[in-house]
Scaffold this active site. Structure first.
Site, PDB file in Angstrom:
ATOM      1  N   LYS A 194       0.865  -1.182   0.000  1.00  0.00           N
ATOM      2  CA  LYS A 194       0.000   0.000   0.000  1.00  0.00           C
ATOM      3  C   LYS A 194       0.897   1.227   0.000  1.00  0.00           C
ATOM      4  O   LYS A 194       1.697   1.425   0.915  1.00  0.00           O
ATOM      5  CB  LYS A 194      -0.898  -0.012   1.228  1.00  0.00           C
ATOM      6  CG  LYS A 194      -1.781   1.224   1.310  1.00  0.00           C
ATOM      7  CD  LYS A 194      -2.769   1.128   2.449  1.00  0.00           C
ATOM      8  CE  LYS A 194      -3.649   2.366   2.485  1.00  0.00           C
ATOM      9  NZ  LYS A 194      -4.602   2.312   3.591  1.00  0.00           N
ATOM     10  N   ARG A 239     -10.865   9.813   1.681  1.00  0.00           N
ATOM     11  CA  ARG A 239     -10.730  10.527   2.961  1.00  0.00           C
ATOM     12  C   ARG A 239     -11.830  11.572   3.097  1.00  0.00           C
ATOM     13  O   ARG A 239     -12.281  11.855   4.206  1.00  0.00           O
ATOM     14  CB  ARG A 239      -9.332  11.132   3.084  1.00  0.00           C
ATOM     15  CG  ARG A 239      -8.258  10.049   3.167  1.00  0.00           C
ATOM     16  CD  ARG A 239      -6.840  10.618   3.250  1.00  0.00           C
ATOM     17  NE  ARG A 239      -5.851   9.546   3.099  1.00  0.00           N
ATOM     18  CZ  ARG A 239      -4.548   9.766   2.968  1.00  0.00           C
ATOM     19  NH1 ARG A 239      -4.067  10.996   2.988  1.00  0.00           N
ATOM     20  NH2 ARG A 239      -3.713   8.742   2.833  1.00  0.00           N
ATOM     21  N   LYS A 248       1.399   9.919   5.703  1.00  0.00           N
ATOM     22  CA  LYS A 248       1.446   8.498   6.057  1.00  0.00           C
ATOM     23  C   LYS A 248       2.734   7.825   5.564  1.00  0.00           C
ATOM     24  O   LYS A 248       2.799   6.603   5.454  1.00  0.00           O
ATOM     25  CB  LYS A 248       0.189   7.802   5.520  1.00  0.00           C
ATOM     26  CG  LYS A 248      -1.121   8.373   6.099  1.00  0.00           C
ATOM     27  CD  LYS A 248      -2.337   7.475   5.821  1.00  0.00           C
ATOM     28  CE  LYS A 248      -3.597   8.010   6.518  1.00  0.00           C
ATOM     29  NZ  LYS A 248      -4.769   7.103   6.349  1.00  0.00           N
ATOM     30  N   GLU A 258       7.468  -7.146   1.763  1.00  0.00           N
ATOM     31  CA  GLU A 258       6.131  -7.131   2.375  1.00  0.00           C
ATOM     32  C   GLU A 258       5.355  -8.399   1.994  1.00  0.00           C
ATOM     33  O   GLU A 258       4.690  -9.005   2.832  1.00  0.00           O
ATOM     34  CB  GLU A 258       5.349  -5.887   1.926  1.00  0.00           C
ATOM     35  CG  GLU A 258       5.907  -4.555   2.438  1.00  0.00           C
ATOM     36  CD  GLU A 258       5.592  -4.307   3.913  1.00  0.00           C
ATOM     37  OE1 GLU A 258       4.954  -5.162   4.552  1.00  0.00           O
ATOM     38  OE2 GLU A 258       6.013  -3.252   4.422  1.00  0.00           O
ATOM     39  N   LYS A 278      -2.140  -1.563  -3.825  1.00  0.00           N
ATOM     40  CA  LYS A 278      -3.004  -0.387  -3.776  1.00  0.00           C
ATOM     41  C   LYS A 278      -2.177   0.878  -3.863  1.00  0.00           C
ATOM     42  O   LYS A 278      -1.197   0.987  -3.127  1.00  0.00           O
ATOM     43  CB  LYS A 278      -3.766  -0.422  -2.458  1.00  0.00           C
ATOM     44  CG  LYS A 278      -4.629   0.779  -2.206  1.00  0.00           C
ATOM     45  CD  LYS A 278      -5.269   0.652  -0.874  1.00  0.00           C
ATOM     46  CE  LYS A 278      -6.033   1.922  -0.584  1.00  0.00           C
ATOM     47  NZ  LYS A 278      -6.597   1.938   0.723  1.00  0.00           N
ATOM     48  N   TYR A 300     -14.975   0.890  -7.088  1.00  0.00           N
ATOM     49  CA  TYR A 300     -16.234   1.629  -6.961  1.00  0.00           C
ATOM     50  C   TYR A 300     -17.074   1.519  -8.231  1.00  0.00           C
ATOM     51  O   TYR A 300     -18.220   1.948  -8.252  1.00  0.00           O
ATOM     52  CB  TYR A 300     -15.934   3.102  -6.632  1.00  0.00           C
ATOM     53  CG  TYR A 300     -15.120   3.224  -5.357  1.00  0.00           C
ATOM     54  CD1 TYR A 300     -15.735   3.122  -4.111  1.00  0.00           C
ATOM     55  CD2 TYR A 300     -13.732   3.376  -5.393  1.00  0.00           C
ATOM     56  CE1 TYR A 300     -14.991   3.191  -2.944  1.00  0.00           C
ATOM     57  CE2 TYR A 300     -12.975   3.443  -4.236  1.00  0.00           C
ATOM     58  CZ  TYR A 300     -13.610   3.342  -3.018  1.00  0.00           C
ATOM     59  OH  TYR A 300     -12.874   3.390  -1.858  1.00  0.00           O
TER      60      TYR A 300
HETATM   61  C1  PBG Z   1      -7.639   3.315   5.460  1.00  0.00           C
HETATM   62  C2  PBG Z   1      -7.898   3.138   4.016  1.00  0.00           C
HETATM   63  C3  PBG Z   1      -7.684   4.076   2.990  1.00  0.00           C
HETATM   64  C4  PBG Z   1      -8.210   3.507   1.837  1.00  0.00           C
HETATM   65  C5  PBG Z   1      -8.695   2.228   2.174  1.00  0.00           C
HETATM   66  N1  PBG Z   1      -8.466   2.007   3.525  1.00  0.00           N
HETATM   67  C6  PBG Z   1      -7.152   5.464   3.022  1.00  0.00           C
HETATM   68  C7  PBG Z   1      -5.802   5.741   3.478  1.00  0.00           C
HETATM   69  O1  PBG Z   1      -4.973   4.878   3.705  1.00  0.00           O
HETATM   70  O2  PBG Z   1      -5.535   6.926   3.681  1.00  0.00           O
HETATM   71  C8  PBG Z   1      -8.259   4.178   0.507  1.00  0.00           C
HETATM   72  C9  PBG Z   1      -9.282   3.700  -0.456  1.00  0.00           C
HETATM   73  C10 PBG Z   1      -9.539   4.591  -1.605  1.00  0.00           C
HETATM   74  O3  PBG Z   1      -8.898   5.633  -1.811  1.00  0.00           O
HETATM   75  O4  PBG Z   1     -10.440   4.237  -2.368  1.00  0.00           O
HETATM   76  N2  PBG Z   1      -6.510   2.802   6.002  1.00  0.00           N
END
Ligand code: PBG
Length: 322
Positions: free
Chosen positions: A194, A204, A216, A232, A247, A312
């Site tokens: 991620k 968000r 982050k 990972e 992701k 989505y």
């Molecule tokens: C939370 C999380 C996030 C997403 C999924 N779980 C946001 C982030 O890490 O800030 C993002 C999903 C998306 O953008 O569609 N940990």
């Protein structure tokens, strides 16, 4: 000219014979946003067509998706600011609207696959995925909170938990807690690679979960790197993950392919909110054919090696039909 590659493209019938990749509705997991209340359907402005639903309307939404052939859902709660604290206590308190809703959803649709997200951000007054102390994100202390959250979600009926927090050691830690408490059959889809990405902003917005300070980058991966995705993935394999996720998806097709080639677990990719928003925004301006751009990008994610796509667009694809 002996070799004429165009012969294999000369008709629709021949093109379909040589077609290597085909999307299927069974590839999709549809992310849904849940809010407290009754009869609520609140649009997410940066994600046209996507809403935050109260439970009653979410049940209707899930029912219509199941009828269209979408069988898996990832359900995210949006909590008001006053329910958040530093320790994300609300994430594991019994009887919250989210955990109760999961129970109802699972009882109403036992055949549906229900996934949940394990990370502190929707419940954390600091907006981070982990526990913040003096501006730092604590790893091992966060694991304890994630463990409680995971158990609460498993008790509520989650089929798959999705640790999206990127803390070290969490997959093994959560696997052990699940097993010790009799949840050996609850699966883990690890957010393996991620990245610290600009493409999460609309999500968000949907959850009001942006970090209050900092970013982050001390836990999500550097977009410059692919080799640490291998570390990972190796750890997740050893720690008992059932699926490996990459992701975002579209800017990271090379990472999807890398993990697909090197690891025998099913690979999932999260076609994130910003990727959805880009296509919707340009289609709204008439700059792209939104439907074709949607199908082409989903196909590319699958061609790169993802068997499972969190998107989505899932319902829209099902409405068009494949
Ligand atoms: C939370 C999380 C996030 C997403 C999924 N779980 C946001 C982030 O890490 O800030 C993002 C999903 C998306 O953008 O569609 N940990």
């Amino acid at each position: 000219m002996l070799r004429r590659p165009r012969r294999n493209r000369k008709s629709a019938a021949i093109r379909s014979l040589v077609e290597e990749t085909r999307l299927s509705l069974s590839d999709f997991i549809f992310p849904l946003f849940l809010i407290d209340g009754i009869n609520q359907k609140v649009p997410v402005h940066s994600m046209p067509g996507i809403y935050r639903y109260s439970l009653d309307l979410m049940l209707e939404e899930i029912d219509s998706c199941l009828k269209l052939g979408i069988n898996a859902f990832d359900i995210f709660p949006a909590y008001p600011e006053e329910k958040k604290d530093r320790f994300a206590t609300e994430s594991y308190r019994e009887d919250t609207f989210y955990l109760n809703a999961l129970r109802t959803i699972k009882q109403t649709f036992p055949e549906a696959c229900i996934m949940t997200d394990v990370a502190m951000d929707p419940y954390n007054s600091d907006g981070h995925d982990g526990l913040v102390e003096n501006g730092r994100i604590l790893n091992d202390e966060t694991l304890e909170i994630l463990g409680k959250m995971t158990l609460a979600q498993a008790r509520a009926g989650a089929d798959i938990i999705g640790p999206s927090d990127m803390m070290d050691g969490r997959v093994g830690y959560l696997r052990k807690i699940l097993d010790e408490n009799g949840y050996k059959e609850v699966s883990i889809m690890s957010y393996t690679a991620k990245y610290a990405s600009a493409f999460y902003n609309p999500f968000r917005d949907a959850l009001d979960s942006a970090p209050k300070s900092g970013d982050k980058k001390t836990y999500q991966m550097d977009p410059a790197n692919s080799r640490e995705a291998l570390i990972e993935a190796q750890l997740d394999l050893e720690e008992g993950a059932d699926f490996l996720m990459v992701k975002p998806a579209l800017a990271y097709l090379d990472i999807i392919q890398l993990l697909h080639q090197r690891f025998p677990l099913p690979i999932a990719a999260y076609n994130v909110s910003g990727e959805y928003a880009m296509i919707k925004a340009s289609a709204a301006n008439g700059w792209l054919d939104g439907e074709r751009a949607m199908l082409e990008s989903l196909l590319s994610i699958k061609r790169a090696g993802a068997k499972i796509i969190l998107t989505y667009f899932a319902k829209e694809v099902a409405q068009i039909g494949l």
